[in-house]
Scaffold this motif. Structure first.
Motif, PDB file in Angstrom:
ATOM      1  N   LEU A  42      -6.194  31.264  20.186  1.00  0.00           N
ATOM      2  CA  LEU A  42      -5.697  29.893  20.059  1.00  0.00           C
ATOM      3  C   LEU A  42      -4.533  29.631  21.025  1.00  0.00           C
ATOM      4  O   LEU A  42      -4.422  28.541  21.581  1.00  0.00           O
ATOM      5  N   PHE A 179      -9.298  22.149  21.970  1.00  0.00           N
ATOM      6  CA  PHE A 179      -7.851  21.913  22.089  1.00  0.00           C
ATOM      7  C   PHE A 179      -7.117  22.478  20.879  1.00  0.00           C
ATOM      8  O   PHE A 179      -5.918  22.283  20.715  1.00  0.00           O
ATOM      9  N   PRO A 182      -9.924  25.165  13.843  1.00  0.00           N
ATOM     10  CA  PRO A 182     -11.241  25.680  14.211  1.00  0.00           C
ATOM     11  C   PRO A 182     -12.049  24.689  15.041  1.00  0.00           C
ATOM     12  O   PRO A 182     -11.909  23.473  14.890  1.00  0.00           O
ATOM     13  N   GLY A 197     -11.782  21.037  13.175  1.00  0.00           N
ATOM     14  CA  GLY A 197     -11.124  20.962  11.873  1.00  0.00           C
ATOM     15  C   GLY A 197     -12.014  21.360  10.714  1.00  0.00           C
ATOM     16  O   GLY A 197     -13.246  21.326  10.791  1.00  0.00           O
ATOM     17  N   ASP A 199     -11.954  19.724   8.082  1.00  0.00           N
ATOM     18  CA  ASP A 199     -12.183  18.478   7.340  1.00  0.00           C
ATOM     19  C   ASP A 199     -13.363  17.687   7.904  1.00  0.00           C
ATOM     20  O   ASP A 199     -13.522  16.510   7.597  1.00  0.00           O
TER      21      ASP A 199
HETATM   22  N1  LIG Z   1      -7.374  18.227  10.439  1.00  0.00           N
HETATM   23  C1  LIG Z   1      -7.676  19.597  10.779  1.00  0.00           C
HETATM   24  C2  LIG Z   1      -6.419  20.220  11.348  1.00  0.00           C
HETATM   25  C3  LIG Z   1      -6.666  21.560  11.990  1.00  0.00           C
HETATM   26  C4  LIG Z   1      -5.415  22.032  12.708  1.00  0.00           C
HETATM   27  O1  LIG Z   1      -4.350  21.392  12.650  1.00  0.00           O
HETATM   28  N2  LIG Z   1      -5.520  23.159  13.395  1.00  0.00           N
HETATM   29  C5  LIG Z   1      -4.412  23.642  14.164  1.00  0.00           C
HETATM   30  C6  LIG Z   1      -4.342  25.154  14.134  1.00  0.00           C
HETATM   31  S1  LIG Z   1      -3.987  25.706  12.477  1.00  0.00           S
HETATM   32  C7  LIG Z   1      -4.616  23.166  15.595  1.00  0.00           C
HETATM   33  O2  LIG Z   1      -5.219  23.828  16.396  1.00  0.00           O
HETATM   34  N3  LIG Z   1      -4.127  21.957  15.864  1.00  0.00           N
HETATM   35  C8  LIG Z   1      -4.273  21.329  17.132  1.00  0.00           C
HETATM   36  C9  LIG Z   1      -4.066  19.834  17.004  1.00  0.00           C
HETATM   37  O3  LIG Z   1      -3.848  19.346  15.886  1.00  0.00           O
HETATM   38  O4  LIG Z   1      -4.117  19.161  18.043  1.00  0.00           O
HETATM   39  C10 LIG Z   1      -8.159  20.339   9.520  1.00  0.00           C
HETATM   40  O5  LIG Z   1      -8.037  19.779   8.423  1.00  0.00           O
HETATM   41  O6  LIG Z   1      -8.692  21.440   9.632  1.00  0.00           O
END
Ligand SMILES: N[C@@H](CCC(=O)N[C@@H](CS)C(=O)NCC(=O)O)C(=O)O
Length: 223
Positions: A42, A179, A182, A197, A199
């Motif tokens: 990541l 970016f 997941p 994500g 979600d």
């Molecule tokens: N809305 C997504 C959020 C996922 C998320 O924030 N992942 C982080 C790593 S834990 C990320 O890579 N964020 C990048 C971003 O938000 O641009 C979910 O519910 O899974």
């Protein structure tokens, strides 16, 4: 009907990716899919895409940790926030863990799922280290890998071949537009598409012509 290929690009440093991982593991026999687990880095994705971790934006960080408590219950995943998240996520990081998983994928791919789960239990449930060889060995042992194989994996993760393979997986994710983590990729009408994500499962289900039955679709959890 042939099985749809679904790839999960993930890093165990990412708590949201744990939710996505468990859901996909629960659905891998329920949906007509072949699930490929693809450990990537990541940190590399963040650098190359010019993105930054949400926890580095103060309001997003506060939201994210509140969200974690809700999602823990929603997804049925025993996630607990570590005592020092910036140290765990940004100082210690996940390079060794992701190289270890890459070495496992190269020689015993059926162990990627259980070792990944054990690493997540360590970092995001029990606040335990995932950087030292001893920590990696303990995770693999709990997942049923023999001492002899663990010794080979710990040596293999230092090989250029494995380091290049991890870089390649990260580049593969970048090539489709990653970016963050997941990233869940599949093919729709011959074109590679992805959702970002944990979600996005209702949308993913629609993309692959399957039914979303919630985060715990009546399957016994491996947790
Ligand atoms: N809305 C997504 C959020 C996922 C998320 O924030 N992942 C982080 C790593 S834990 C990320 O890579 N964020 C990048 C971003 O938000 O641009 C979910 O519910 O899974």
């Amino acid at each position: 009907m042939s099985r749809k290929s679904v790839e999960l690009f993930y890093d165990v440093v990412s708590p949201y990716s744990w939710f996505a991982f468990e859901v996909l593991c629960r659905y891998q026999t329920r949906w007509n899919i072949s699930l490929k687990l693809r450990p990537f880095l990541l940190g590399g994705v963040m650098n190359e895409s010019g993105n930054r971790p949400p926890a580095m934006v103060p309001n997003k960080g506060t939201y994210m940790f509140k969200d974690m408590h809700r999602l823990k219950k929603y997804f049925g995943v025993p996630l607990n926030i570590p005592s020092d998240p910036p140290k765990v996520m940004f100082e210690k990081g996940s390079l060794n863990a992701q190289r270890f998983l890459t070495a496992i994928d190269a020689s015993m791919p059926d162990k990627v799922e259980p070792v990944t789960r054990e690493l997540w239990m360590r970092i995001w449930s029990r606040d335990e280290d995932i950087t030292s060889p001893e920590s990696l060995a303990q995770a693999a042992k709990k997942a049923g890998v023999s001492d002899k194989d663990i010794a080979s994996l710990l040596a293999a993760m230092k090989d250029d071949k494995i380091k290049r393979k991890l870089k390649q997986t990260t580049s593969d994710a970048m090539a489709i537009g990653a970016f963050g983590s997941p990233i869940i990729a599949t093919e729709v009408n011959g074109e590679k598409e992805f959702v970002f994500g944990s979600d996005r499962f209702p949308v993913l289900a629609d993309m692959i012509g399957e039914r979303w039955e919630g985060p715990e679709p009546g399957v016994s959890s491996k947790l």
